[in-house]
Design a protein around this motif. Structure first.
Motif, PDB file in Angstrom:
ATOM      1  N   ASP A  28       0.806  -1.216   0.000  1.00 55.28           N
ATOM      2  CA  ASP A  28       0.000   0.000   0.000  1.00 55.28           C
ATOM      3  C   ASP A  28       0.842   1.271   0.000  1.00 55.28           C
ATOM      4  O   ASP A  28       0.295   2.371  -0.092  1.00 55.28           O
ATOM      5  CB  ASP A  28      -0.931   0.009   1.220  1.00 55.28           C
ATOM      6  N   ALA A  29       2.167   1.122   0.086  1.00 56.46           N
ATOM      7  CA  ALA A  29       3.034   2.305  -0.013  1.00 56.46           C
ATOM      8  C   ALA A  29       3.066   2.843  -1.443  1.00 56.46           C
ATOM      9  O   ALA A  29       3.456   3.994  -1.660  1.00 56.46           O
ATOM     10  CB  ALA A  29       4.451   1.965   0.438  1.00 56.46           C
ATOM     11  N   HIS A  30       2.670   2.013  -2.400  1.00 53.44           N
ATOM     12  CA  HIS A  30       2.790   2.391  -3.811  1.00 53.44           C
ATOM     13  C   HIS A  30       1.466   2.911  -4.368  1.00 53.44           C
ATOM     14  O   HIS A  30       0.402   2.381  -4.063  1.00 53.44           O
ATOM     15  CB  HIS A  30       3.241   1.190  -4.650  1.00 53.44           C
ATOM     16  N   TYR A  31       1.570   3.934  -5.196  1.00 51.72           N
ATOM     17  CA  TYR A  31       0.398   4.431  -5.911  1.00 51.72           C
ATOM     18  C   TYR A  31       0.126   3.609  -7.163  1.00 51.72           C
ATOM     19  O   TYR A  31      -1.005   3.536  -7.630  1.00 51.72           O
ATOM     20  CB  TYR A  31       0.571   5.902  -6.281  1.00 51.72           C
ATOM     21  N   THR A  49      13.716   3.590 -16.777  1.00 54.82           N
ATOM     22  CA  THR A  49      12.259   3.564 -16.738  1.00 54.82           C
ATOM     23  C   THR A  49      11.674   4.767 -17.474  1.00 54.82           C
ATOM     24  O   THR A  49      12.391   5.694 -17.858  1.00 54.82           O
ATOM     25  CB  THR A  49      11.755   3.573 -15.284  1.00 54.82           C
ATOM     26  N   ILE A  50      10.348   4.750 -17.590  1.00 53.11           N
ATOM     27  CA  ILE A  50       9.682   5.878 -18.248  1.00 53.11           C
ATOM     28  C   ILE A  50       9.899   7.170 -17.476  1.00 53.11           C
ATOM     29  O   ILE A  50       9.851   8.254 -18.047  1.00 53.11           O
ATOM     30  CB  ILE A  50       8.179   5.608 -18.429  1.00 53.11           C
ATOM     31  N   ALA A  51      10.174   7.069 -16.180  1.00 55.82           N
ATOM     32  CA  ALA A  51      10.441   8.269 -15.380  1.00 55.82           C
ATOM     33  C   ALA A  51      11.782   8.894 -15.726  1.00 55.82           C
ATOM     34  O   ALA A  51      12.025  10.072 -15.428  1.00 55.82           O
ATOM     35  CB  ALA A  51      10.414   7.922 -13.888  1.00 55.82           C
ATOM     36  N   ASP A  52      12.669   8.117 -16.348  1.00 52.76           N
ATOM     37  CA  ASP A  52      13.996   8.622 -16.704  1.00 52.76           C
ATOM     38  C   ASP A  52      14.004   9.388 -18.026  1.00 52.76           C
ATOM     39  O   ASP A  52      15.016   9.995 -18.379  1.00 52.76           O
ATOM     40  CB  ASP A  52      14.994   7.458 -16.794  1.00 52.76           C
ATOM     41  N   GLU A  97       7.752  11.669  -7.975  1.00 59.83           N
ATOM     42  CA  GLU A  97       8.472  10.558  -7.365  1.00 59.83           C
ATOM     43  C   GLU A  97       8.743   9.502  -8.436  1.00 59.83           C
ATOM     44  O   GLU A  97       7.855   8.723  -8.802  1.00 59.83           O
ATOM     45  CB  GLU A  97       7.656   9.958  -6.223  1.00 59.83           C
ATOM     46  N   PRO A  98       9.965   9.464  -8.973  1.00 60.16           N
ATOM     47  CA  PRO A  98      10.262   8.560 -10.093  1.00 60.16           C
ATOM     48  C   PRO A  98       9.949   7.101  -9.807  1.00 60.16           C
ATOM     49  O   PRO A  98       9.554   6.368 -10.719  1.00 60.16           O
ATOM     50  CB  PRO A  98      11.761   8.774 -10.305  1.00 60.16           C
TER      51      PRO A  98
END
Length: 496
Positions: A28-31, A49-52, A97-98
């Motif tokens: 549950d820490a993850h969205y 990742t796509i965040a990069d 938050e990447p």
């Protein structure tokens, strides 16, 4: 199954999420949710990742915000849910938050995993704001966040938005390079040096003129870069899955473009033909091609700088590049052209990326599914160039110095100066002078005097090397000597 992603913080609780393939327990820490977990398990190969990818996730989020407002206006979403999605997007953009956007850039499905990663994060954040906990009690990632959309129109649209921003930054770096070259061009306007064609001695040129060629080439490429950037303003957004707009409500398309223009400040327009927009990726070939041209031009200039600075005692040694670090672990006093060499390696990488884009743009049938690798390749090329060019400017171009004595000496010694004899007399006579000078190790002007074609004073005037780099002066002096040659009064020689 208890699912905690590697490297993620521990959580006091878990939640269960369900998709078409079954149910999973999610920390549950993850969205992010179940489809992102599956993608992480299936595609984690590159470490990127796509965040990069700069600006990509943010562009997807802005599209989701615009879609929520468009669906509100079209009557598809209740106000509370639409506003919760917009607020969730704002939260993610302001406190990015990447680790929440962990899908590997190498993934199949035409970007479905990337689209769902964002959908899940926004849905869980929206639900948390509305109900106090994650889970899809009120806002569902597909039903609500993805309403009126498909991965097939969202991902290529987000790619264009991200690349537009990156290209704008690259334009700034390119302009800095142009300005630096223009300044050195003016500074070295009077430095006479030898030009070289086929690696052989040619006619005199100024160092400023040589730099002007680089500068103008980059200016031309910057204009092409601006045109490439403009291609990113036309989006397939609204096409949904295959171009038919199926699943979007009446009025949705007009509203989403209005909202997206407002959010981004860009003059965005729908593609003229959505089927073209989804099937064909050739625009990325042209964008990548401009990047390749820019990288190639940088590499060509840098290769020239390496040659011109070679030596310093046994090479051309026409210029000296700034010494930024020792050049050998064994030979003291040696420095290398490391900045140009770094830039040339970037060109190699951009060239490889362009080949990747070309193959990935081939596609098939009604959708190009290779957009993840296109995005990775194009954005990597832009980022590499955007980082390389400022270093090239600050650590090489602005500190470049000219070795004027060596440059002038080489220019005066070129056998190609016999071209002046051809202009005044004729080509065969010029060839004779060149051979005479070569066989005796003489300067061309001395050979012309020795052969009684010119007097010493005439030779000094006609073979002043700065004359060769100044078309107006050259034309005046050559015309004068052609008339004298026709009158038969040059150097006491009879003209035939």
């Amino acid at each position: 199954m208890n699912e905690i992603m590697p490297g993620s913080p521990a959580s006091d609780g878990e939640r269960t999420e369900t998709d078409a393939l079954g149910s999973r327990r999610i920390d549950d820490a993850h969205y992010y949710g179940i489809q992102t977990v599956r993608a992480h398990e299936n595609f984690s190969i590159s470490g990127k990742t796509i965040a990069d990818v700069p600006g990509f996730v943010a562009s997807v989020i802005r599209i989701k915000q615009a879609a929520a407002l468009a669906n509100l206006a079209a009557g598809g979403l209740p106000k509370e849910i639409a506003e919760a999605i917009v607020a969730a997007g704002k939260f993610c953009l302001e406190d990015f938050e990447p680790s929440q956007f962990c899908v590997d850039i190498y993934h199949g499905g035409g970007g479905t995993a990337a689209n769902m990663n964002v959908n899940e994060v926004l849905a869980n954040r929206a639900n948390e704001a509305l109900t106090g906990h994650k889970g899809y009690d009120c806002v569902h990632p597909n039903t609500h966040v993805n309403m009126g959309q498909s991965t097939n129109d969202v991902i290529p649209s987000a790619m264009k938005l991200a690349v537009y921003g990156l290209l704008a930054r690259l334009q700034g770096s390119g302009s800095t390079l142009v300005e630096a070259l223009a300044a050195r061009e003016a500074e070295f306007a009077g430095v006479i040096k030898l030009s070289r064609t086929c690696f052989q001695d040619a006619l005199p040129i100024t160092l400023g003129q040589q730099l002007s060629g680089y500068r103008h080439g980059f200016q031309r490429i910057l204009r092409e870069l601006a045109a490439a950037k403009d291609k990113c303003l036309h989006l397939p957004l609204g096409a949904t899955a295959i171009g038919t707009e199926f699943g979007a409500l009446a009025g949705y398309k007009a509203e989403i473009y209005a909202e997206l223009r407002r959010i981004t400040g860009l003059e965005l327009e729908p593609d003229e033909n959505f089927f073209d927009g989804l099937q064909n990726a050739d625009q990325w070939i042209s964008i990548s091609g401009v990047l390749k041209a820019l990288a190639l031009s940088v590499a060509k200039m840098c290769a020239d700088l390496r040659l011109m600075s070679s030596g310093p005692r046994a090479g051309l040694s026409e210029i000296t590049l700034p010494a930024v670090q020792p050049g050998s672990s064994i030979m003291p006093g040696k420095t290398n052209p490391v900045i140009p060499e770094m830039a040339i390696q970037v060109y190699f990488r951009v060239l490889g990326n362009d080949a990747t884009v070309t193959r990935a743009c081939e596609g098939e049938l009604d959708l190009n599914v290779w957009e993840s690798i296109i995005l990775n390749a194009v954005t990597e090329s832009i980022v590499l160039l955007d980082r390389t060019i400022p270093l090239l400017v600050s650590k090489c171009i602005v500190g470049l110095t000219a070795n004027e004595t060596a440059c002038r000496r080489a220019a005066e010694g070129s056998l190609a100066l016999s071209t002046a004899i051809a202009a005044v007399f004729d080509y065969p006579k010029a060839g004779s002078v060149a051979r005479f000078a070569a066989e005796r190790g003489m300067l061309v002007k001395d050979a012309a005097v020795e052969m009684s074609l010119l007097s010493r004073q005439e030779a000094e005037e006609l073979f002043e090397v700065s004359l060769f780099a100044d078309p107006l002066r050259y034309q005046t002096v050559i015309q004068k000597y052609r008339l004298l040659a026709q009158q038969g009064v040059l150097g006491g020689a009879a003209t035939e």
